[in-house]
Every structure is written in structure tokens, then in C-alpha cells.
Design an enzyme around this catalytic site. Structure first.
Site, mmCIF file in Angstrom:
data_model
loop_
_atom_site.group_PDB
_atom_site.id
_atom_site.type_symbol
_atom_site.label_atom_id
_atom_site.label_comp_id
_atom_site.label_asym_id
_atom_site.label_seq_id
_atom_site.Cartn_x
_atom_site.Cartn_y
_atom_site.Cartn_z
ATOM 1 N N ASP A 186 -6.538 -0.115 -17.028
ATOM 2 C CA ASP A 186 -6.770 0.559 -15.743
ATOM 3 C C ASP A 186 -5.975 1.858 -15.638
ATOM 4 O O ASP A 186 -6.173 2.624 -14.705
ATOM 5 C CB ASP A 186 -6.412 -0.373 -14.572
ATOM 6 N N GLY A 234 0.797 -1.230 0.000
ATOM 7 C CA GLY A 234 0.000 0.000 0.000
ATOM 8 C C GLY A 234 0.826 1.276 0.000
ATOM 9 O O GLY A 234 0.286 2.370 0.109
ATOM 10 N N ARG A 255 -2.348 13.456 -5.619
ATOM 11 C CA ARG A 255 -2.635 13.530 -7.052
ATOM 12 C C ARG A 255 -3.992 14.199 -7.252
ATOM 13 O O ARG A 255 -4.955 13.893 -6.555
ATOM 14 C CB ARG A 255 -2.650 12.124 -7.634
HETATM 15 P P1 AMP Z 1 -0.193 0.506 -11.326
HETATM 16 O O1 AMP Z 1 0.844 -0.380 -11.922
HETATM 17 O O2 AMP Z 1 0.395 1.598 -10.456
HETATM 18 O O3 AMP Z 1 -1.165 0.999 -12.312
HETATM 19 O O4 AMP Z 1 -0.992 -0.417 -10.289
HETATM 20 C C1 AMP Z 1 -1.704 -1.539 -10.683
HETATM 21 C C2 AMP Z 1 -2.471 -2.088 -9.496
HETATM 22 O O5 AMP Z 1 -1.571 -2.521 -8.462
HETATM 23 C C3 AMP Z 1 -3.401 -1.099 -8.826
HETATM 24 O O6 AMP Z 1 -4.528 -1.797 -8.395
HETATM 25 C C4 AMP Z 1 -2.587 -0.599 -7.681
HETATM 26 O O7 AMP Z 1 -3.379 -0.080 -6.642
HETATM 27 C C5 AMP Z 1 -1.851 -1.856 -7.261
HETATM 28 N N1 AMP Z 1 -0.595 -1.554 -6.568
HETATM 29 C C6 AMP Z 1 0.546 -1.060 -7.095
HETATM 30 N N2 AMP Z 1 1.500 -0.915 -6.152
HETATM 31 C C7 AMP Z 1 0.954 -1.327 -4.978
HETATM 32 C C8 AMP Z 1 1.429 -1.428 -3.640
HETATM 33 N N3 AMP Z 1 2.669 -1.061 -3.299
HETATM 34 N N4 AMP Z 1 0.572 -1.907 -2.713
HETATM 35 C C9 AMP Z 1 -0.671 -2.283 -3.035
HETATM 36 N N5 AMP Z 1 -1.178 -2.215 -4.276
HETATM 37 C C10 AMP Z 1 -0.385 -1.734 -5.245
HETATM 38 MG MG MG Z 2 -2.603 2.296 -12.268
#
Ligand code: AMP
Ligand code: MG
Length: 470
Positions: free
Chosen positions: A242, A120, A170
Site C-alpha cells: 500500500d 485520523g 501532500r
Molecule cells: P501507513 O503506515 O501510514 O502507510 O498507514 C497504513 C494504514 O493505516 C492506512 O490505511 C492509514 O490510513 C492508516 N492509518 C495510519 N495512521 C492512522 C491514524 N492515526 N488514524 C487512522 N488511520 C491511520
Molecule cells: Mg501508507
């Protein structure tokens, strides 16, 4: 109330999100604050008794209704039936002095029900990267989410190694994504899909009528956006569904980068082994993403079969829209405001020669309004032969230099500078961070004091891979 929240998403049914407060951090320290954006949002730091606590998530301000949003998505082409905000919390919305409604979201704010295996959290590097690059994109004139604040948490996060934790605030027109529609369509929650469609129309495209009207508006916005990325040499790096915003804003600055030397196959992300999101693939990928959106939106029609033809036609229009916008932008980049047959060939001929001569994308276009463009080519004669045709074409133009200077920035957030800025900040020196923000706020101005920021990397400065380890 110190922040005039006016929340609409939180009024939607609770199937759209989970109410969840940010998880407090040990020792919040405000390291960046965006005065310009704060003024638009009518937020005064002086009115906030402890801004660091608020933007770290330690103190939830009055009027906020913190929640984690639900969504799904195709990641690198593979369907993931549930994603959601795994490390972000929407505090709420604010209507700015410009009349526009925006989300205020904390990113890196702790675990949520959608965190899956993650912690998180975010580390300082990607937080400062997103801060600088998103603000630079805004200054370049590209629709984008923005950065209001960055806070160091005083906690360590474990990535490849222990790193300082941080939270980014953000600001976005909304956080609705293609994946927000996909999740309800995939689950067969048709009433929720309809509700979301109405909400997105009211919030972003009030002139659009019905799901197909919404699709058409989003397709147009995304076509414009990706054409603009192409015109600046920007590579998003993770164009998953996403990370494709309904508003038409650039969102999610992970392993993104601006190209130095031009080559159409350029990829930066270390996790993009097959080059799915390479520079020159972006126009095709956005169409793929919009086709996924069309599929999701169709689910709510009484007879989806009758909608298929219309949806297909709308998505099939995207390449043409994108190409027209690409052509308009690249015409301007070589000084053309009028349209003639042969312009597209002239542009592509230049790009081909640039690719063969390791020409720096930004500096070559910027130099066209001066005598030194040929110096950007390993074989300057390759430029000279092109320039003969180009100069003949320019005779039909009134003020090509002015056109080019407005279309070709002098400054982009170069990847090696971002990496150097992050290394300095980790060592406690924020001077490079502030300098980058200051210079990149005026990217179309010559700033003689900042000449060093126009240079491509020396061989030992080249960033080998931009990790997604965010
Ligand atoms: P992103 O690659 O940033 O678009 O994230 C893709 C998914 O992974 C989203 O659902 C994010 O909330 C989740 N996510 C990315 N990094 C973390 C993290 N450190 N802890 C929990 N969820 C994460
Ligand atoms: Mg994302």
C-alpha cells in the site's frame, strides 16, 4: 476559483472511495508553505483568504471533491484485505504549469470510514519529517510526492504521550498504489479492476497497452526508483504494497532514513523487527511487491493462465533492470561514465571496505572528488589499496570529478538533524526547519555555512529508533 481543480478520480464509480469532508480542527496555524511547488500548481497564497483554514481542512475550497480512497495491501508480508485512507482526504487534482496532473491530499485530516481504530490524525513530528525529507528527495532528483503546506491544528493527539497535531498537504502524481489494484482483484470486482487499469494507463503510462503493458511500465519505474534510493543510502522503512505507488514516486515517509555509516543490513524502523525492509533488502522487496501487482492485474484477463507466462517474465526482468540502473548510478558515484568489465567489482570492493570501516555513506562518496576520502575509513589503508585500482581505472575518464560531484550529494536529511528540528518546532522554534529546507534544496552544492549539516551524529545524537508512531 482560487485552486483550479480538475478532478478525474472523483469521476470514477463510488466503489473506489467514500466521499468525505475533512474534519475541522480547533485553531489552524500555517507553519510551512512551499512557494516553488505552489507556483507549479498555480496556487497563490494571497488569493486564498485563509490558507490555514484551507490546508487544515476547515474550509473546503471551491472545486474540491473531498474523498477517502479505498485500497488494501500486504503489510510486512501479511495480507490486509482493507486499508484505505484512514487519515487522509483527497481534495482533488490540479494540472500544473508543467502540464502534469497532481493530487492534492490532506494527511492527518480526521477520521474516515477506513480509520479502523485510529484517530485520523497526525502529530507535528512526522508531518515535518515528511515535509523536509520529501522535498529533499525532490531536490536530490528522486521521483517523490511533495509537500505543499503544513498546518498546526491547535489540538493535541495522543501517541506515546500528548503531542501537537498537524496536517500535511501532500502533492502526488497520484495516490494509486499496488494495494489499489489488490483490493478489487481480491474481491473479484473484475470490472472495477479493468476500469482502474484503464484509468492508471491513461493517467500515468498512456503509451502502455493493456494490463501487461501497464505492469511492464510500473516495473521499469519501480526498478529505477529503488536503484536511485540505493545510490543515496535511502531506506524507505515500510515498503508495504500500500506504500508502493503506481506512478513510480516515493510515497509515505514514515520511519524512513538516510544511512550515516554504511552497512548493508541497516534498519531504522522500530517496528521492523526482522529487518524485512533493511537497506540491502529493498531490491528484493520491490520485486515481491511487483509480483503482488502482477497477481492482481492478471485477474482481469479472460484466461489468466495465458497471462501468467508474460507476467512472470516481466517481473523476472526487474532484478536485471534494477541492477543495470544501480550499476549506472554507482559508476557515476565513483566517476565513471564509460563501461568496463570489472566496474561492478570495483564498486562492491569499495562498499565492502566502507562497511568494515564505518565509513559515512554520503561523505565518503562526496570526498572521492578530493583528497580526504581516506579520512572516512577507520583504517585509511583500506581506502588506499582500493584507490590504487580506482585511479588506474579513472585514466579512461575525461572529467571524473564533475561526474562524481553531480552524483554524490553533499547534503542529505540526516536523521539526527530531523529529530533536532522536530524538537525545536515542538518548542515553537521553526528556524531549524526552515534552515534544513533551504540547505537541502541545493544538495549538490558546497555550502560552507552549512558544514555542520554534513556531519554524522555524535554518539549522543544518534537516533536509536525511528518510531512509526505517526
Ligand atoms: P501507513 O503506515 O501510514 O502507510 O498507514 C497504513 C494504514 O493505516 C492506512 O490505511 C492509514 O490510513 C492508516 N492509518 C495510519 N495512521 C492512522 C491514524 N492515526 N488514524 C487512522 N488511520 C491511520
Ligand atoms: Mg501508507
Amino acid at each position: 476559483m482560487t485552486i483550479a481543480f480538475d478532478n478525474s478520480f472523483a469521476a470514477l464509480p463510488d466503489r473506489f472511495y467514500t466521499r468525505q469532508a475533512p474534519v475541522p480542527v480547533r485553531a489552524p496555524k500555517l507553519v510551512a508553505w512551499n512557494d516553488d511547488l505552489a507556483a507549479i500548481l498555480r496556487i497563490s497564497k494571497d488569493d486564498l483568504p485563509d490558507a490555514a483554514a484551507v490546508f487544515a481542512g476547515n474550509a473546503v475550497p471551491e472545486g474540491a471533491e473531498p474523498l477517502a480512497q479505498l485500497y488494501a495491501g500486504h503489510q510486512f508480508g501479511n495480507w490486509n484485505p482493507q486499508l484505505g485512507d484512514g487519515r487522509a482526504i483527497l481534495l482533488g487534482e490540479v494540472v500544473g504549469s508543467d502540464g502534469l496532473r497532481r493530487d492534492i491530499q490532506l494527511k492527518g485530516s480526521g477520521r474516515t470510514p477506513y480509520s479502523r481504530g485510529g484517530d485520523g490524525r497526525a502529530w507535528l513530528g512526522p508531518v515535518l519529517r515528511e515535509y523536509v525529507v520529501s522535498e529533499a528527495m525532490h531536490a536530490l532528483g528522486v521521483p517523490t510526492t511533495r509537500a505543499l503546506a503544513a498546518v498546526e491544528t491547535g489540538e493535541v493527539v495522543l501517541r506515546e504521550r500528548p503531542l501537537p497535531g498537524a496536517v500535511l498537504t501532500r502533492v502526488a502524481a497520484s495516490h494509486l498504489r499496488v494495494g489499489t489494484f489488490q483490493i478489487f482483484a481480491a474481491r473479484g470486482q473484475i470490472a472495477d479492476l479493468q476500469r482502474l487499469t484503464d484509468y492508471a494507463i491513461a493517467r500515468h503510462y498512456p503509451e502502455a497497452s493493456g494490463p501487461m503493458g501497464l505492469l511492464r511500465a510500473i516495473c521499469a519505474a519501480q526498478a529505477r526508483l529503488v536503484a536511485q534510493w540505493m545510490s543515496l543510502g535511502f531506506i524507505h522503512g515500510v515498503m508495504n504494497t500500500d506504500n508502493c505507488a503506481i506512478s513510480g514516486e516515493t510515497i509515505d515517509y514514515g520511519p524512513c532514513a538516510f544511512m550515516d555509516a554504511y552497512h548493508p543490513d541497516t534498519v531504522y524502523s522500530s517496528i521492523d523487527q526482522f529487518g524485512r525492509y533493511a537497506y540491502s533488502n529493498q531490491p528484493e522487496i520491490v520485486v515481491w511487491n511487483l509480483a503482488q501487482l502482477a497477481t492482481a492485474l492478471l485477474r482481469q484477463l479472460d484466461d489468466p493462465e495465458t497471462g501468467v507466462d508474460e507476467a512472470t517474465e516481466i517481473v523476472h526482468d526487474v532484478p536485471g533492470l534494477l541492477r543495470a540502473e544501480w550499476l549506472r548510478r554507482f559508476r557515476a558515484k565513483i566517476g565513471l561514465t564509460t563501461e568496463r568489465d570489472g566496474d561492478e567489482g570495483l564498486i562492491n570492493d569499495l562498499l565492502t571496505r566502507m562497511a568494515a570501516n564505518q565509513s559515512d555513506f554520503t561523505n565518503t562518496f562526496r570526498a572521492l572528488a578530493g583528497p580526504a576520502a581516506r579520512d572516512q575509513f577507520t583504517d585509511p589503508a583500506a581506502f588506499d589499496t582500493w584507490a590504487t585500482d580506482w585511479r588506474a581505472r579513472l585514466r579512461h575518464e575525461a572529467d571524473p570529478d564533475a561526474t562524481m560531484r553531480a552524483a554524490n550529494p553533499a547534503f542529505i536529511p540526516r536523521n539526527h538533524r530531523i529529530e533536532q528540528m522536530i524538537a525545536a518546532a515542538v518548542a515553537g522554534d521553526y528556524a531549524p526547519f526552515h534552515r534544513l529546507n533551504r540547505v537541502l534544496a541545493q544538495p549538490y552544492d558546497d555550502q560552507p555555512d552549512a558544514r555542520d549539516l554534513t556531519h554524522p551524529p555524535f554518539p549522543d545524537e544518534v537516533v536509536q529508533a525511528t518510531f512509526c508512531g505517526t
